[in-house]
Design a protein around this motif. Structure first.
Motif, PDB file in Angstrom:
ATOM      1  N   UNK A 210       0.832  -1.212   0.000  1.00  0.00           N
ATOM      2  CA  UNK A 210       0.000   0.000   0.000  1.00  0.00           C
ATOM      3  C   UNK A 210       0.860   1.254   0.000  1.00  0.00           C
ATOM      4  N   UNK A 211       1.897   1.256   0.820  1.00  0.00           N
ATOM      5  CA  UNK A 211       2.774   2.434   0.867  1.00  0.00           C
ATOM      6  C   UNK A 211       3.459   2.625  -0.481  1.00  0.00           C
ATOM      7  N   UNK A 212       3.892   1.533  -1.103  1.00  0.00           N
ATOM      8  CA  UNK A 212       4.536   1.644  -2.417  1.00  0.00           C
ATOM      9  C   UNK A 212       3.562   2.234  -3.441  1.00  0.00           C
ATOM     10  N   UNK A 213       2.300   1.764  -3.419  1.00  0.00           N
ATOM     11  CA  UNK A 213       1.288   2.313  -4.334  1.00  0.00           C
ATOM     12  C   UNK A 213       1.095   3.807  -4.103  1.00  0.00           C
ATOM     13  N   UNK A 214       0.984   4.191  -2.832  1.00  0.00           N
ATOM     14  CA  UNK A 214       0.782   5.608  -2.527  1.00  0.00           C
ATOM     15  C   UNK A 214       1.984   6.443  -2.959  1.00  0.00           C
ATOM     16  N   UNK A 215       3.181   5.963  -2.645  1.00  0.00           N
ATOM     17  CA  UNK A 215       4.387   6.750  -2.878  1.00  0.00           C
ATOM     18  C   UNK A 215       4.600   7.008  -4.365  1.00  0.00           C
ATOM     19  N   UNK A 216       4.162   6.060  -5.194  1.00  0.00           N
ATOM     20  CA  UNK A 216       4.298   6.229  -6.643  1.00  0.00           C
ATOM     21  C   UNK A 216       3.441   7.378  -7.161  1.00  0.00           C
ATOM     22  N   UNK A 217       2.358   7.689  -6.452  1.00  0.00           N
ATOM     23  CA  UNK A 217       1.442   8.744  -6.903  1.00  0.00           C
ATOM     24  C   UNK A 217       1.652  10.067  -6.179  1.00  0.00           C
ATOM     25  N   UNK A 218       2.419  10.063  -5.088  1.00  0.00           N
ATOM     26  CA  UNK A 218       2.597  11.280  -4.289  1.00  0.00           C
ATOM     27  C   UNK A 218       3.455  12.295  -5.040  1.00  0.00           C
ATOM     28  N   UNK A 219       3.116  13.560  -4.876  1.00  0.00           N
ATOM     29  CA  UNK A 219       3.899  14.615  -5.518  1.00  0.00           C
ATOM     30  C   UNK A 219       5.233  14.778  -4.797  1.00  0.00           C
ATOM     31  N   UNK A 220       6.183  15.404  -5.463  1.00  0.00           N
ATOM     32  CA  UNK A 220       7.493  15.650  -4.854  1.00  0.00           C
ATOM     33  C   UNK A 220       7.345  16.505  -3.594  1.00  0.00           C
ATOM     34  N   UNK A 221       6.438  17.461  -3.636  1.00  0.00           N
ATOM     35  CA  UNK A 221       6.219  18.324  -2.477  1.00  0.00           C
ATOM     36  C   UNK A 221       5.676  17.520  -1.295  1.00  0.00           C
ATOM     37  N   UNK A 222       4.725  16.627  -1.562  1.00  0.00           N
ATOM     38  CA  UNK A 222       4.158  15.815  -0.489  1.00  0.00           C
ATOM     39  C   UNK A 222       5.191  14.835   0.062  1.00  0.00           C
ATOM     40  N   UNK A 223       6.006  14.265  -0.798  1.00  0.00           N
ATOM     41  CA  UNK A 223       7.063  13.360  -0.339  1.00  0.00           C
ATOM     42  C   UNK A 223       8.016  14.082   0.607  1.00  0.00           C
ATOM     43  N   UNK A 224       8.392  15.304   0.226  1.00  0.00           N
ATOM     44  CA  UNK A 224       9.323  16.070   1.061  1.00  0.00           C
ATOM     45  C   UNK A 224       8.693  16.432   2.406  1.00  0.00           C
ATOM     46  N   UNK A 225       7.394  16.748   2.398  1.00  0.00           N
ATOM     47  CA  UNK A 225       6.710  17.090   3.647  1.00  0.00           C
ATOM     48  C   UNK A 225       6.652  15.887   4.578  1.00  0.00           C
ATOM     49  N   UNK A 226       6.416  14.695   4.030  1.00  0.00           N
ATOM     50  CA  UNK A 226       6.387  13.480   4.849  1.00  0.00           C
ATOM     51  C   UNK A 226       7.788  13.160   5.365  1.00  0.00           C
ATOM     52  N   UNK A 227       8.789  13.321   4.518  1.00  0.00           N
ATOM     53  CA  UNK A 227      10.172  13.097   4.956  1.00  0.00           C
ATOM     54  C   UNK A 227      10.497  13.954   6.172  1.00  0.00           C
ATOM     55  N   UNK A 228       9.988  15.175   6.170  1.00  0.00           N
ATOM     56  CA  UNK A 228      10.275  16.117   7.255  1.00  0.00           C
ATOM     57  C   UNK A 228       9.776  15.615   8.613  1.00  0.00           C
ATOM     58  N   UNK A 229       8.664  14.844   8.629  1.00  0.00           N
ATOM     59  CA  UNK A 229       8.092  14.423   9.921  1.00  0.00           C
ATOM     60  C   UNK A 229       8.549  13.025  10.337  1.00  0.00           C
ATOM     61  N   UNK A 230       9.253  12.311   9.466  1.00  0.00           N
ATOM     62  CA  UNK A 230       9.695  10.963   9.827  1.00  0.00           C
ATOM     63  C   UNK A 230      10.593  10.928  11.062  1.00  0.00           C
ATOM     64  N   UNK A 231      11.552  11.860  11.230  1.00  0.00           N
ATOM     65  CA  UNK A 231      12.357  11.832  12.450  1.00  0.00           C
ATOM     66  C   UNK A 231      11.530  11.992  13.722  1.00  0.00           C
ATOM     67  N   UNK A 232      10.483  12.803  13.673  1.00  0.00           N
ATOM     68  CA  UNK A 232       9.606  12.946  14.843  1.00  0.00           C
ATOM     69  C   UNK A 232       8.916  11.625  15.145  1.00  0.00           C
TER      70      UNK A 232
END
Length: 315
Positions: A210-232
């Motif tokens: 499911x995550x792979x399916x979602x990540x393939x469709x996510x925009x670059x901006x959304x990917x970067x925003x999610x990356x930002x919260x992963x350390x938290x």
């Protein structure tokens, strides 16, 4: 979403799910352990071994109760919630029907695992005569998800939930596998854990897909925003704080001298795992991030390197 390459799990569930194929397991009255000593370092500390080894069964049984309680919270309050929302098409990320059917099999499995866990709690109380102490009302994931979601844009909070649950489902699979192979533990408990592992391996693959399916469709901006919260998310998920507090609570219920009690408290406070690349769960988390496609995103790799700096990086 393009389902090319997606493997449907419903047929496999019909043939192999433990709710369909396993009998009830009954706890043996033998000399084997309820809970592995390697999973409760308190009973291995020099202070405990020298001054209060007679309390080992009590500590291990209470640790088993906490493990069961954690399982019930994880599966009924967190994984069930996310899987049910996907199955009923109430998730902000719209998944195809095949994914939603698979999600409902996860709902059924997780509620069944919680039922089995509570059955074993009841059996353990009857066998040992040891009643559970007050058990925690939340687990690390209960804090990690809302903390990360609070830092994400509103439209990405379900995506953060999906990724957080997927990380947890992939790490719990490895944790259960180690438990199921410990020959010091009663056969029925190892069997329960093996049954759990049988289902959780399928769940881990489902959430990764499911995550792979979602990540393939996510925009670059959304990917970067999610990356930002992963350390938290990881900072809260990998903390030793809740286990430490439980162990201190356990020590308060041992009939021991004040000096021994204080020494045990010092032992517990010294047991925490630092949150960096050597944390026991980090290799499993990195494996999931690699398999789901997240780690190939530069902002994700950068965020994790900043979270756990050191030679070679995490990517």
């Amino acid at each position: 979403m393009n389902l090319a390459g997606y493997h449907c799990f419903a047929d496999d569930w019909e043939r192999r799910a433990t709710i369909r194929t396993r009998p009830r397991r009954l706890l043996e009255n033998d000399n084997k352990l309820i809970f592995p000593v390697c999973r409760q370092p308190l009973v291995l500390s020099a202070t405990f071994v020298e001054h209060c080894p007679q309390w080992r069964e009590f500590v291990l049984v209470q640790s088993f109760y906490k493990f069961i309680n954690d399982v019930v919270i994880f599966e009924t309050e967190i994984v069930d919630k996310t899987a049910r929302a996907i199955a009923k098409n109430r998730f902000s990320l719209p998944f195809p029907l095949a994914c939603r059917v698979d999600a409902m099999t996860v709902v059924v499995d997780e509620d069944y695992h919680a039922l089995v866990a509570l059955d074993f709690l009841q059996q353990t109380v009857a066998l040992t005569g040891i009643a559970p102490l007050d058990l925690p009302s939340h687990i690390e994931l209960s804090r990690a998800l809302p903390a990360a979601q609070a830092q994400a844009p509103a439209h990405l909070r379900d995506a953060v939930e999906l990724i957080g649950v997927a990380i947890a489902e992939n790490t719990v699979t490895h944790d259960v596998a180690a438990f199921s192979k410990d020959s010091s533990v009663k056969g029925a408990i190892r069997g329960m854990m093996a049954d759990h592992l049988f289902d959780e391996g399928r769940h881990a693959r489902f959430w990764t897909s499911l995550v792979r399916l979602y990540w393939q469709t996510a925009s670059a901006q959304d990917r970067d925003a999610i990356a930002h919260v992963l350390p938290t998310f990881l900072g809260h998920y990998l903390t030793h704080e809740l286990q430490k507090n439980f162990d201190l609570h356990l020590i308060d219920h041992l009939d021991i001298s004040p000096n021994v009690r204080n020494a045990l408290r010092d032992d517990v406070r010294a047991l925490a795992f630092p949150i960096h690349r050597q944390h026991p769960l980090m290799s499993n988390i990195l494996g999931f991030l690699q398999n789901s496609g997240l780690l190939q995103t530069p902002s994700v790799a950068d965020a994790l390197n900043a979270f756990a700096p050191g030679p070679g990086g995490l990517a």
